[in-house]
Scaffold this motif. Structure first.
Motif, PDB file in Angstrom:
ATOM      1  N   VAL A 181       0.831  -1.183  -0.052  1.00  0.00           N
ATOM      2  CA  VAL A 181       0.146   0.041  -0.136  1.00  0.00           C
ATOM      3  C   VAL A 181       0.886   1.216   0.013  1.00  0.00           C
ATOM      4  CG1 VAL A 181      -1.613   1.312   1.369  1.00  0.00           C
ATOM      5  CG2 VAL A 181      -2.044  -1.122   1.034  1.00  0.00           C
ATOM      6  N   ARG A 182       1.991   1.342   0.793  1.00  0.00           N
ATOM      7  CA  ARG A 182       2.778   2.549   1.147  1.00  0.00           C
ATOM      8  C   ARG A 182       3.588   2.568  -0.567  1.00  0.00           C
ATOM      9  NH1 ARG A 182       4.868   1.277   5.448  1.00  0.00           N
ATOM     10  NH2 ARG A 182       6.719   0.102   4.706  1.00  0.00           N
ATOM     11  N   ALA A 183       4.080   1.513  -0.861  1.00  0.00           N
ATOM     12  CA  ALA A 183       4.847   1.400  -2.185  1.00  0.00           C
ATOM     13  C   ALA A 183       4.067   2.198  -3.336  1.00  0.00           C
ATOM     14  CB  ALA A 183       5.285  -0.003  -2.480  1.00  0.00           C
ATOM     15  N   ALA A 184       2.626   1.518  -3.281  1.00  0.00           N
ATOM     16  CA  ALA A 184       1.908   2.136  -4.429  1.00  0.00           C
ATOM     17  C   ALA A 184       1.622   3.727  -4.289  1.00  0.00           C
ATOM     18  CB  ALA A 184       0.522   1.480  -4.493  1.00  0.00           C
ATOM     19  N   ARG A 185       1.435   4.175  -3.165  1.00  0.00           N
ATOM     20  CA  ARG A 185       0.909   5.487  -3.113  1.00  0.00           C
ATOM     21  C   ARG A 185       2.226   6.150  -3.130  1.00  0.00           C
ATOM     22  NH1 ARG A 185      -2.525   7.439   0.962  1.00  0.00           N
ATOM     23  NH2 ARG A 185      -0.682   7.905   2.345  1.00  0.00           N
ATOM     24  N   ARG A 186       3.507   6.054  -2.727  1.00  0.00           N
ATOM     25  CA  ARG A 186       4.715   6.695  -2.981  1.00  0.00           C
ATOM     26  C   ARG A 186       4.690   6.594  -4.393  1.00  0.00           C
ATOM     27  NH1 ARG A 186       8.156   8.392   0.491  1.00  0.00           N
ATOM     28  NH2 ARG A 186       8.055   7.811   2.506  1.00  0.00           N
ATOM     29  N   ALA A 187       4.560   5.699  -5.338  1.00  0.00           N
ATOM     30  CA  ALA A 187       4.720   5.737  -6.755  1.00  0.00           C
ATOM     31  C   ALA A 187       3.971   6.574  -7.379  1.00  0.00           C
ATOM     32  CB  ALA A 187       4.366   4.239  -7.248  1.00  0.00           C
ATOM     33  N   LEU A 188       2.647   6.898  -6.951  1.00  0.00           N
ATOM     34  CA  LEU A 188       1.544   7.678  -7.431  1.00  0.00           C
ATOM     35  C   LEU A 188       2.057   9.371  -6.975  1.00  0.00           C
ATOM     36  CD1 LEU A 188      -0.916   8.050  -8.912  1.00  0.00           C
ATOM     37  CD2 LEU A 188      -2.211   8.309  -6.823  1.00  0.00           C
ATOM     38  N   HIS A 189       2.295   9.341  -5.962  1.00  0.00           N
ATOM     39  CA  HIS A 189       2.921  10.829  -5.266  1.00  0.00           C
ATOM     40  C   HIS A 189       3.885  11.231  -6.035  1.00  0.00           C
ATOM     41  CE1 HIS A 189       4.946  13.427  -2.688  1.00  0.00           C
ATOM     42  NE2 HIS A 189       3.542  13.851  -2.293  1.00  0.00           N
ATOM     43  N   ALA A 190       4.872  10.316  -6.612  1.00  0.00           N
ATOM     44  CA  ALA A 190       6.327  10.585  -7.127  1.00  0.00           C
ATOM     45  C   ALA A 190       5.762  11.269  -8.715  1.00  0.00           C
ATOM     46  CB  ALA A 190       7.176   9.535  -7.279  1.00  0.00           C
ATOM     47  N   LYS A 191       4.734  10.642  -9.352  1.00  0.00           N
ATOM     48  CA  LYS A 191       4.511  11.158 -10.498  1.00  0.00           C
ATOM     49  C   LYS A 191       3.970  12.543 -10.545  1.00  0.00           C
ATOM     50  CE  LYS A 191       5.054   7.290 -12.819  1.00  0.00           C
ATOM     51  NZ  LYS A 191       6.244   7.116 -13.863  1.00  0.00           N
ATOM     52  N   PHE A 192       3.620  13.402  -9.418  1.00  0.00           N
ATOM     53  CA  PHE A 192       2.908  14.315  -9.443  1.00  0.00           C
ATOM     54  C   PHE A 192       3.714  15.451  -8.676  1.00  0.00           C
ATOM     55  CE2 PHE A 192      -0.691  11.698 -10.340  1.00  0.00           C
ATOM     56  CZ  PHE A 192      -1.143  12.409 -11.255  1.00  0.00           C
ATOM     57  N   GLU A 193       4.784  15.114  -7.617  1.00  0.00           N
ATOM     58  CA  GLU A 193       5.632  15.927  -6.910  1.00  0.00           C
ATOM     59  C   GLU A 193       6.684  16.161  -7.271  1.00  0.00           C
ATOM     60  OE1 GLU A 193       4.103  18.285  -4.644  1.00  0.00           O
ATOM     61  OE2 GLU A 193       2.032  17.223  -4.993  1.00  0.00           O
ATOM     62  N   PRO A 194       7.409  17.210  -7.243  1.00  0.00           N
ATOM     63  CA  PRO A 194       8.940  17.185  -7.497  1.00  0.00           C
ATOM     64  C   PRO A 194       9.557  16.408  -6.551  1.00  0.00           C
ATOM     65  CG  PRO A 194       7.991  19.492  -7.839  1.00  0.00           C
ATOM     66  CD  PRO A 194       6.625  18.597  -7.224  1.00  0.00           C
ATOM     67  N   SER A 195      10.749  15.929  -6.888  1.00  0.00           N
ATOM     68  CA  SER A 195      11.577  15.166  -5.809  1.00  0.00           C
ATOM     69  C   SER A 195      12.292  16.093  -4.981  1.00  0.00           C
ATOM     70  CB  SER A 195      12.625  14.218  -6.842  1.00  0.00           C
ATOM     71  OG  SER A 195      13.538  14.827  -7.220  1.00  0.00           O
ATOM     72  N   VAL A 196      12.734  15.673  -3.819  1.00  0.00           N
ATOM     73  CA  VAL A 196      13.633  16.303  -2.831  1.00  0.00           C
ATOM     74  C   VAL A 196      14.812  16.704  -3.709  1.00  0.00           C
ATOM     75  CG1 VAL A 196      14.681  16.056  -0.905  1.00  0.00           C
ATOM     76  CG2 VAL A 196      12.732  14.906  -0.861  1.00  0.00           C
ATOM     77  N   LEU A 197      15.344  15.922  -4.566  1.00  0.00           N
ATOM     78  CA  LEU A 197      16.638  16.435  -5.381  1.00  0.00           C
ATOM     79  C   LEU A 197      16.271  17.807  -6.173  1.00  0.00           C
ATOM     80  CD1 LEU A 197      18.212  13.023  -6.481  1.00  0.00           C
ATOM     81  CD2 LEU A 197      18.907  14.568  -4.574  1.00  0.00           C
ATOM     82  N   LEU A 198      15.134  17.968  -6.625  1.00  0.00           N
ATOM     83  CA  LEU A 198      14.872  19.049  -7.351  1.00  0.00           C
ATOM     84  C   LEU A 198      14.773  20.336  -6.411  1.00  0.00           C
ATOM     85  CD1 LEU A 198      14.261  20.309 -10.281  1.00  0.00           C
ATOM     86  CD2 LEU A 198      11.991  19.519  -9.808  1.00  0.00           C
ATOM     87  N   TYR A 199      14.271  19.876  -5.266  1.00  0.00           N
ATOM     88  CA  TYR A 199      13.985  21.104  -4.351  1.00  0.00           C
ATOM     89  C   TYR A 199      15.465  21.251  -3.842  1.00  0.00           C
ATOM     90  CZ  TYR A 199       8.983  20.762  -3.778  1.00  0.00           C
ATOM     91  OH  TYR A 199       7.691  21.129  -4.173  1.00  0.00           O
ATOM     92  N   ALA A 200      16.148  20.390  -3.710  1.00  0.00           N
ATOM     93  CA  ALA A 200      17.721  20.667  -3.077  1.00  0.00           C
ATOM     94  C   ALA A 200      18.341  21.625  -4.248  1.00  0.00           C
ATOM     95  CB  ALA A 200      18.517  19.428  -3.085  1.00  0.00           C
ATOM     96  N   ALA A 201      18.234  21.382  -5.575  1.00  0.00           N
ATOM     97  CA  ALA A 201      18.780  22.211  -6.754  1.00  0.00           C
ATOM     98  C   ALA A 201      18.183  23.570  -6.496  1.00  0.00           C
ATOM     99  CB  ALA A 201      18.455  21.411  -8.036  1.00  0.00           C
ATOM    100  N   TRP A 202      16.836  23.760  -6.395  1.00  0.00           N
ATOM    101  CA  TRP A 202      16.375  24.918  -5.881  1.00  0.00           C
ATOM    102  C   TRP A 202      17.134  25.722  -4.993  1.00  0.00           C
ATOM    103  CZ3 TRP A 202      10.522  23.499  -6.713  1.00  0.00           C
ATOM    104  CH2 TRP A 202      10.119  23.545  -8.168  1.00  0.00           C
ATOM    105  N   GLY A 203      17.299  25.042  -3.863  1.00  0.00           N
ATOM    106  CA  GLY A 203      17.947  25.612  -2.680  1.00  0.00           C
ATOM    107  C   GLY A 203      19.197  26.064  -2.870  1.00  0.00           C
ATOM    108  N   ALA A 204      19.893  25.107  -3.673  1.00  0.00           N
ATOM    109  CA  ALA A 204      21.294  25.561  -4.063  1.00  0.00           C
ATOM    110  C   ALA A 204      21.326  26.873  -4.964  1.00  0.00           C
ATOM    111  CB  ALA A 204      22.016  24.540  -4.739  1.00  0.00           C
TER     112      ALA A 204
END
Length: 268
Positions: A13-36
């Motif tokens: 259940v958790r894996a499926a929810r995370r897979a769907l969430h990842a399709k719509f929300e920017p990753s933490v790595l992208l936010y880290a690039a913004w922060g840099a």
């Protein structure tokens, strides 16, 4: 995301929810690039670098918004609702806090560049390690909190906003939902009203024919509905199916020993 004939678990259940969430929300790595880039904007002594960073930030934000809006066309309503109302309010407050912090730092940088009053002292720190580290940490702290806290507070979505429309008692396992692939399909459908069949298949790393074959029992049991709209096929829970899935989650929760969440007494 390969599927088997095994029984679905909370981990699925958790894996499926995370897979769907990842399709719509920017990753933490992208936010880290913004922060840099944001840290470069605030901390650099070089005017060209500061201007490049100042142009990159809004451009990247517009591009991310455009990317997200295109994905939202594949679900209805045009946002995923994976978490409870309490988690939604918390993440909204964290997002607002992040915006206030960013605006405050930008204000300090602009005031320093224009030599307004005592703000001019802030410009003397430009180019030092702290001038880069401080805005990066201040920018990333609310982002990391907003990204991680929802999964700690509500990892399975039993009390997500769409789910609270249905009763969760009696907590009984459902033999139609029990197989792993059916559990994962239901976990993704729980956060939306409707989802494009091709997009759902891609998220589960299946072909559309494989997805239809694996959801045939759910359709036959009237747990999910499949209909065509403007040349596309869409999957969605029926009210009966959503209630059955929520009760099934409660049964998994009881069997796994997970502590009960906010509406485990059946109130909603």
């Amino acid at each position: 995301m390969p599927v088997t004939g095994e029984a679905g678990t909370f981990a699925d259940v958790r894996a499926a929810r995370r897979a769907l969430h990842a399709k719509f929300e920017p990753s933490v790595l992208l936010y880290a690039a913004w922060g840099a880039v944001f840290a470069l904007f605030y901390g650099s002594k070089s005017l060209p670098l500061t201007l490049v960073a100042a142009a990159t930030l809004p451009t990247a934000s517009v591009a991310a918004t455009w990317w997200q809006a295109r994905r939202m066309r594949l679900i209805y309503p045009r946002r995923i609702r994976l978490f409870s109302r309490r988690v939604f309010l918390l993440t909204s407050l964290l997002g607002l806090l992040s915006l206030v912090i960013v605006l405050a730092i930008v204000g300090v940088a602009v005031a320093a560049s224009l030599h307004w009053w005592s703000w001019a002292a802030a410009s003397t720190h430009c180019g030092t390690p702290m001038s880069y580290l401080l805005p990066f940490v201040v920018f990333m702290a609310p982002v990391i909190a907003a990204a991680s806290l929802p999964w700690l507070m509500d990892p399975y979505g039993i009390d997500a906003r769409p789910m609270r429309k249905t009763p969760d008692q009696p907590a009984v396992g459902d033999p139609v939902i029990e197989p792993r692939q059916q559990t994962m399909v239901c976990a993704m459908l729980a956060g939306v009203e409707w989802i494009d069949a091709g997009f759902l298949a891609k998220t589960m790393e299946l072909s559309e024919d494989e997805l239809r074959w694996q959801t045939s029992e759910l359709v036959a049991a009237h747990y999910i509905n499949l209909h065509e709209y403007y040349g596309r096929w869409w999957f969605g829970f029926t009210a009966f199916g959503r209630a059955a899935y929520r009760r099934h989650l409660r049964a998994l929760q009881r069997e796994s020993g997970e502590p009960p969440t906010e509406a485990a007494d059946g109130s909603f």
